[in-house]
Structures are given as C-alpha cells and as structure tokens.
Scaffold this active site. Structure first.
Site, PDB file in Angstrom:
ATOM      1  N   ASN A 149       0.831  -1.294   0.117  1.00 21.02           N
ATOM      2  CA  ASN A 149       0.134  -0.015   0.030  1.00 21.02           C
ATOM      3  C   ASN A 149       0.874   1.229  -0.073  1.00 21.02           C
ATOM      4  OD1 ASN A 149       0.384  -1.377   2.593  1.00 21.02           O
ATOM      5  ND2 ASN A 149      -0.231   0.414   3.469  1.00 21.02           N
ATOM      6  N   GLN A 177      -4.481  -3.975  -2.640  1.00 16.89           N
ATOM      7  CA  GLN A 177      -3.817  -2.897  -3.381  1.00 16.89           C
ATOM      8  C   GLN A 177      -3.898  -3.517  -4.857  1.00 16.89           C
ATOM      9  OE1 GLN A 177      -3.715   0.305  -2.537  1.00 16.89           O
ATOM     10  NE2 GLN A 177      -3.951   0.103  -0.512  1.00 16.89           N
ATOM     11  N   ALA A 198     -13.617  -3.250  -1.253  1.00 17.77           N
ATOM     12  CA  ALA A 198     -14.638  -2.634  -2.204  1.00 17.77           C
ATOM     13  C   ALA A 198     -13.791  -0.849  -2.394  1.00 17.77           C
ATOM     14  CB  ALA A 198     -16.005  -2.423  -1.802  1.00 17.77           C
ATOM     15  N   HIS A 199     -13.575  -0.439  -1.276  1.00 18.08           N
ATOM     16  CA  HIS A 199     -13.299   0.935  -1.257  1.00 18.08           C
ATOM     17  C   HIS A 199     -11.879   1.527  -1.906  1.00 18.08           C
ATOM     18  CE1 HIS A 199     -10.510   2.003   2.098  1.00 18.08           C
ATOM     19  NE2 HIS A 199     -11.117   0.898   2.394  1.00 18.08           N
ATOM     20  N   CYS A 322      -4.019   4.477   5.579  1.00 21.22           N
ATOM     21  CA  CYS A 322      -5.094   3.938   5.708  1.00 21.22           C
ATOM     22  C   CYS A 322      -5.614   4.102   7.189  1.00 21.22           C
ATOM     23  CB  CYS A 322      -4.916   2.250   5.482  1.00 21.22           C
ATOM     24  SG  CYS A 322      -4.664   1.868   3.820  1.00 21.22           S
TER      25      CYS A 322
HETATM   26  N1  PLP Z   1      -4.539  -4.338   3.434  1.00 19.87           N
HETATM   27  C1  PLP Z   1      -4.014  -3.150   2.680  1.00 19.87           C
HETATM   28  C2  PLP Z   1      -2.934  -3.693   1.752  1.00 19.87           C
HETATM   29  C3  PLP Z   1      -4.622  -2.228   2.664  1.00 19.87           C
HETATM   30  O1  PLP Z   1      -3.991  -1.044   2.074  1.00 19.87           O
HETATM   31  C4  PLP Z   1      -5.946  -1.768   3.478  1.00 19.87           C
HETATM   32  C5  PLP Z   1      -6.278  -0.491   3.620  1.00 19.87           C
HETATM   33  O2  PLP Z   1      -6.948  -0.215   4.397  1.00 19.87           O
HETATM   34  C6  PLP Z   1      -6.447  -3.063   4.253  1.00 19.87           C
HETATM   35  C7  PLP Z   1      -5.794  -4.041   4.180  1.00 19.87           C
HETATM   36  C8  PLP Z   1      -7.613  -2.843   5.009  1.00 19.87           C
HETATM   37  O3  PLP Z   1      -8.764  -2.587   4.007  1.00 19.87           O
HETATM   38  P1  PLP Z   1     -10.136  -2.039   4.675  1.00 19.87           P
HETATM   39  O4  PLP Z   1     -10.035  -0.669   4.687  1.00 19.87           O
HETATM   40  O5  PLP Z   1     -11.105  -2.816   3.615  1.00 19.87           O
HETATM   41  O6  PLP Z   1     -10.514  -2.769   6.019  1.00 19.87           O
END
Ligand code: PLP
Length: 381
Positions: A149, A177, A198-199, A322
């Site tokens: 990410n 990602q 999804a987002h 994130c």
């Molecule tokens: N894994 C990665 C590599 C991410 O970039 C993210 C980003 O938030 C997540 C997991 C978590 O995803 P979520 O926001 O759908 O919980």
C-alpha cells in the site's frame, strides 16, 4: 477548503464510481432479507449473487469462493485467526495482517525483505520449511501481500505459493491494493485465501471479501445466522455488496488503462527527481503497481510536506494513511531496511483512473514551490 482539489491518495481510498453509486441507490430500495424465501427476500438474494459473480470475475475466482465481509480488515482477521501453529509474514504487511497475527498466539516467523521491498524468497523457503518441521503440514500460514500500500511494490506471490505449498503450508494473500489495478487471478495464483476491499477500487467503504478456495475451510470469525454458507454470520450489507459488485465490474476496465497511469506516474517521478535531485523513489527498481510513487527527500519531514500540499489543494499521504488520522513514521520502510530518516520523509502519491495529465502538471508545479522551498530552508537551517 475552497478552491480546486487534486486527489492523489487513491491507495488510501478511491472516490465512489458512478456505477457503484447507481447500484447502491437501486439496492437501497430492495429491503428484503436475502435469507427469506419470499419474493422480497429473493430480490435481495439476486443482488448479492450478481455482485458475487462480478467480484469473482474481477479476481479469477468462482462465485462460490467469495465470502462477503465488512472489509478487508475483517477478511484478513478471518484468515489469520484460525489456530495456526505459526504465521510466516514480513514486516511490510498491512496492520490488518500484522496485528491479528501478533495477537493470535501463533508463533510469528519474520521474513527478510530486500531494500527494494521484495521479500527474500530463499529466506521464505527456509523459514517456511523449518516452521513446518516444528508444527506439521497444514499448521503453518504464509501471509504474503500481492502489492504494498505504501510503495506499490509487487511480491512474487505465485512462486512463493508454490514453495509454501510444496512445504505443506497454507497461503493467504492480501490483494487489497492489487485488485482492480493489475490482473489478479485467484485460481492461477493458487493461494488458499485472499482478501479484497471494495473502497480501494471505487466501491463503498465497509465492504470487502475473503476469497476462500473451494475445498479449503477456515473457521468463521463471526458466528450467527449461517449466512455466506456458514462462513460469515450476519445479514448481508445488500447495498454495500451491490456497490462492490458494480465497482468490481467497472474496475476491469481500469486494469486495461494501467499503462496510461504508468506513463503519468513515470512523468511524475522524473519531474520529482528533476526538481529535487536527492529525492529517492522507494522501490523504484522492483516491479510496482502503475499508480504508486513513494518518494523520500532527505531532511524533509513527511508531515510538513503533506500538510503544505493539503493547504495548497492536494491530497497525498505520509506513511500508512489507511489507519485513522495517522501521520507518522512508516513501518513498511524500516522493514525494507531503509533508515529511519528516509521513512520519516517518505510521502506517497497515488494516482487513479480519473487522474489527468493536468493534475500531474499542477502537482509538479506545487512540488517545485513546496518541496524544493521547504528542502532549501531545512538544508540551510
Ligand atoms: N490491506 C491493505 C494492503 C490495505 O491497504 C488496506 C487499507 O485500508 C487494508 C488491508 C484494509 O482494508 P479495509 O479498509 O477494507 O479494511
């Protein structure tokens, strides 16, 4: 907050795709419970199953392998919370993998990562085999992301899966990602489970999926009404799932456009290095996602850069944005062996399918004004 905004933080989240919005709006009027046998229930069930087909098609899985969840964090937790003897993983994984692993009570085996951000395959081979010798076949989980990410660096997941399976380990991959950005083929990859969100690809927040290979079983994390074929209890988030499905379908088009995004990213990076010649593009020598640039300018604190760009109308991020409101040192870059100072100055610029050439130009003008000026001031101090 007035004035033109340029969004260059697509790895944190993507704007809602118009097709996803339309699907969500349509689904909001379908109020039935998909577990009900009557017409209202069957209408809701049809929405969920259409979305399941769409998500499966994006990632090369069978619809029966898709388990809808509240997002990738839940999907990662589900995969990591089984009673593994050992979890083999590297420090470059997202917290959604690292934290449940750390709290699982399983032995944690840490993998070496090269300076370019790619996991050391020989180390992975040796440590996975050794973990199997300690815990037995089927009791060791290898967790290896597809794409990072922060840096966009891709991992040799297919090769690692072959090695891990040969040794007797189970393989989970965080494909958050990668899905919708590069072709992802669950079946060809051969992993046992994979998480998507999804987002990150134009769907709504708070919905994702764990893809579980047919014939492979993971204990449910949420137990309740037996939804998702007893793999995830709880009445389905119909509108969210509908938006996820529509976004997944739209994202198949985006994948085809990755070369255009790569050209923008390359021009961006050439511009950054031209304006600040001591800038380091992290992971530049590795295979990367087309949309991601992680750039560190020695002595230039990432927080300062991010805030100045925000004030100037640009959304970029420092470290793993994130996590809620987090501005701080990245844990990914130290895991790659980069010095603390580099990690502290690393900012992430991530492009998306609607990023324009003009936005890239505007960003470079702002970089000249903000980063080069701040850099000169810091250097002179
Ligand atoms: N894994 C990665 C590599 C991410 O970039 C993210 C980003 O938030 C997540 C997991 C978590 O995803 P979520 O926001 O759908 O919980």
């Amino acid at each position: 907050m007035n004035g033109e905004r340029t969004y260059l933080d697509w790895n944190a989240t993507a704007p809602l795709h118009p097709e996803a919005r339309a699907a969500i709006e349509r689904a909001l009027d379908v109020f039935g419970n998909p577990s009900s046998v009557h017409v209202e229930g069957r209408r809701a069930r049809a929405i969920v199953e259409t979305a399941r087909d769409q998500v499966a098609a994006l990632v090369g899985a069978r619809p029966s392998e898709i388990v809808f969840t509240s997002g990738a964090t839940e999907a990662c937790n589900m995969a990591l919370s089984a009673p593994w003897g050992a979890i083999v993983r590297a420090g470059i994984e997202h917290d959604a993998v690292l934290k449940p692993a750390a709290q699982s009570g399983s032995e944690i085996v840490d993998l070496r990562v090269a300076r370019d951000g790619v996991v050391d395959v020989e180390d992975l081979t040796n440590k996975t085999r050794a973990a199997i010798a300690r815990h037995g076949a089927g009791r060791v989980l290898l967790a290896l992301q597809l794409a990072n990410n922060e840096t966009g660096v891709l991992q040799p997941a297919g090769k690692a899966t072959e090695i891990a399976h040969e040794a007797g380990a189970v393989v989970f991959s965080d494909a958050v990602q990668a899905a919708g950005r590069i072709p992802v083929d669950f079946a060809a990859l051969g992993v046992d489970a994979m998480a998507v969100s999804a987002h990150k690809l134009g769907g709504p927040k708070g919905v994702g999926a764990l893809i579980v290979r047919d014939g492979f079983e993971l204990p449910a994390l949420l137990r309740g009404g037996g939804q998702e074929r007893r793999r995830r209890g709880g009445t389905e988030n119909i509108s969210g799932i509908a938006g996820f499905g529509a976004a997944a379908e739209a994202a198949r088009q985006t994948i085809a456009e990755r070369w255009r995004i790569a050209a923008q990213r390359d021009r961006l990076e050439a511009g950054l290095v031209g304006l600040t010649p001591d800038a380091e593009i992290v992971g530049a020598s590795a295979e990367r996602l087309a949309n991601t640039t992680c750039v560190a300018v020695p002595g230039l604190p990432a927080e300062t850069v991010v805030i100045r760009f925000d004030l100037a109308g640009f959304a970029i991020s420092a470290g793993a944005a994130c996590s809620a409101g987090k501005i701080g040192a990245s844990s990914v870059l130290p895991a790659m062996g980069l010095p603390e100072a580099t990690a502290r100055s690393a900012v992430r610029i991530s492009l998306g399918p609607t990023t324009t050439d003009r936005e890239v130009d505007r960003f470079l003008v702002a970089w000249r004004d903000i980063a080069s000026a701040t850099h000169k001031r810091t250097a002179a101090a």
